[in-house]
Design an enzyme around this catalytic site. Sequence first.
Site, PDB file in Angstrom:
ATOM      1  N   ARG A 225       0.839  -1.215   0.000  1.00  0.00           N
ATOM      2  CA  ARG A 225       0.000   0.000   0.000  1.00  0.00           C
ATOM      3  C   ARG A 225       0.863   1.250   0.000  1.00  0.00           C
ATOM      4  O   ARG A 225       2.044   1.220   0.360  1.00  0.00           O
ATOM      5  CB  ARG A 225      -0.921   0.024   1.218  1.00  0.00           C
TER       6      ARG A 225
ATOM      7  N   HIS B 290       0.665   7.981  11.082  1.00  0.00           N
ATOM      8  CA  HIS B 290       0.597   7.565  12.488  1.00  0.00           C
ATOM      9  C   HIS B 290      -0.758   7.894  13.134  1.00  0.00           C
ATOM     10  O   HIS B 290      -0.837   8.152  14.326  1.00  0.00           O
ATOM     11  CB  HIS B 290       1.748   8.174  13.309  1.00  0.00           C
TER      12      HIS B 290
ATOM     13  N   ASP C 137      -3.490   5.722  12.505  1.00  0.00           N
ATOM     14  CA  ASP C 137      -4.341   4.522  12.626  1.00  0.00           C
ATOM     15  C   ASP C 137      -4.428   4.009  14.061  1.00  0.00           C
ATOM     16  O   ASP C 137      -5.513   3.820  14.600  1.00  0.00           O
ATOM     17  CB  ASP C 137      -3.946   3.412  11.619  1.00  0.00           C
TER      18      ASP C 137
ATOM     19  N   GLY D  85      11.506  -3.353   3.417  1.00  0.00           N
ATOM     20  CA  GLY D  85      12.158  -2.204   4.049  1.00  0.00           C
ATOM     21  C   GLY D  85      11.997  -0.912   3.274  1.00  0.00           C
ATOM     22  O   GLY D  85      12.726   0.054   3.468  1.00  0.00           O
TER      23      GLY D  85
ATOM     24  N   GLY E 155       8.925   0.621   2.902  1.00  0.00           N
ATOM     25  CA  GLY E 155       7.818   1.412   3.428  1.00  0.00           C
ATOM     26  C   GLY E 155       6.514   1.203   2.683  1.00  0.00           C
ATOM     27  O   GLY E 155       5.597   1.996   2.789  1.00  0.00           O
TER      28      GLY E 155
ATOM     29  N   SER F 158       4.724  -1.518   3.126  1.00  0.00           N
ATOM     30  CA  SER F 158       3.986  -2.505   3.918  1.00  0.00           C
ATOM     31  C   SER F 158       4.127  -3.921   3.414  1.00  0.00           C
ATOM     32  O   SER F 158       3.155  -4.654   3.294  1.00  0.00           O
ATOM     33  CB  SER F 158       2.510  -2.160   3.979  1.00  0.00           C
ATOM     34  N   SER F 159       5.346  -4.304   3.147  1.00  0.00           N
ATOM     35  CA  SER F 159       5.574  -5.687   2.757  1.00  0.00           C
ATOM     36  C   SER F 159       5.119  -6.627   3.864  1.00  0.00           C
ATOM     37  O   SER F 159       4.537  -7.681   3.595  1.00  0.00           O
ATOM     38  CB  SER F 159       7.045  -5.907   2.447  1.00  0.00           C
TER      39      SER F 159
ATOM     40  N   ASP G 121      -2.436  -0.644   7.136  1.00  0.00           N
ATOM     41  CA  ASP G 121      -1.767  -1.349   6.023  1.00  0.00           C
ATOM     42  C   ASP G 121      -2.584  -2.567   5.600  1.00  0.00           C
ATOM     43  O   ASP G 121      -2.830  -2.804   4.412  1.00  0.00           O
ATOM     44  CB  ASP G 121      -0.383  -1.852   6.436  1.00  0.00           C
TER      45      ASP G 121
ATOM     46  N   TYR H 193       9.131   3.646  16.124  1.00  0.00           N
ATOM     47  CA  TYR H 193       7.681   3.408  16.080  1.00  0.00           C
ATOM     48  C   TYR H 193       7.115   2.957  17.432  1.00  0.00           C
ATOM     49  O   TYR H 193       6.160   3.561  17.938  1.00  0.00           O
ATOM     50  CB  TYR H 193       7.383   2.389  14.971  1.00  0.00           C
TER      51      TYR H 193
END
Length: 410
Positions: free
Chosen positions: A40, A47, A49, A141, A143, A145-146, A187, A234
């Site tokens: 996505r 930040h 969600d 890595g 960003g 959302s793997s 995500d 995070y």
Amino acid sequence: MVASGEATPAPDAGSRARSAGEAAFGPDWKPAWRASAPGRIELLGNHLDYNGGPVLAAAIDRSVVVLADGGGEPGAVEAVFADTDRSREEVNAAELGDWRNHGAPSGPADYLRGVIAEAGARGNALRSPARLALAGDVPLGFGLSSSAAVCVAMVLAAVERPPGGADLVRIAQGAEHRAGAPVGGMDQSASVAGGVVLFDGETLGVERLEPDLGQYVFAVVDSGVKRSVGASAYPTRVREARQALDLAREILGEDVPNAASLRRQHLEALEAAAQRDSRLRRELLKRLRHIVTETARVEEGVGAIRAGDWAAFGHLMTASGRSSAMDYEISHPKVEELVGETLAVDGVLGARMMGGGGGGTALSLLERSAVERLDATLRGGYYRRYEMADRPDLIQVCRFAPGAVLESLA
Ligand code: GLA
């Protein structure tokens, strides 16, 4: 020519998964199921969600594929990961029990354990037995959302009767929590729903939007700084946001359902209270300021999307990125440098850090015709300075894509 533009066909994750599966499990491994889940992009709502707020996000045309058969040892799930070291992992659901990782996720095997433990804890029977092979076009890595795509696809492949919608999201999100990344649900929700969504962090509900981008595109721009949510600031921000919410509830003495429900007047009252109450530390107020202003930006952004006002949307994106960097303090100096250079290119409407923070990619909204100009500018600037100019796929135009699916191959 942009090496990574839309013309490059995505590598075929399905065939990579198949050959890794055959190599690991032998020639009689015949997958009966194919699950795929997209990565996505987060358009606006950084930040928010896990703070109960709204996020604009979109599933993109990069996905994770998991093939599954039914021919392993009873009670066990075996998996091979084509894109990492092709190591084979075997997880026995009974032995795994209520597994939780201590520390940050160390690789896809931790997500597999998380999926199996979370599915079990929520009373979902596994396809038994199952041998899985996984491959993906969602760069790790980066960003995009793997990890959420990996978890959603693994739930679909490994659970006997996988649920859809918010129930699927909850298992995939719970799996990431078990693996050591205390993520929100945005995500996974974008990956499950597909297209462009307005996500509600309080209810996990999604509303679909049908934006017409016209001559504009969203593109992700690689900073070269690899990151992972679990190993970044995070988890600290999640804790700070919770602490700030508890204090806001106590000090305001009002019903505050979540931090994103606070408005500017609440923020002002809290800023005044901080003169007397030392628990409201400066950084907690800054976190709240980001949450309050970012929530307003998402609300405005929905209007801009509906009106097709992409110039306004671009401004909101840029303001969002500044707030994430200055108030939430979650960006990375190199990402901010990249954003600055991106914004200076003619035809770019907006740019910002995206996702968990601490590196990864910047998201930009730009005229389709400006993609090559951006590529040339960065290759002569940022990418040259950081010795990345010879790498392909540094700028990737993202198309909106459908959500996660499970297909029978039988
Ligand atoms: C990561 C997390 C999401 C969300 C974003 C920041 O992508 O996985 O849940 O919190 O960061 O908005």
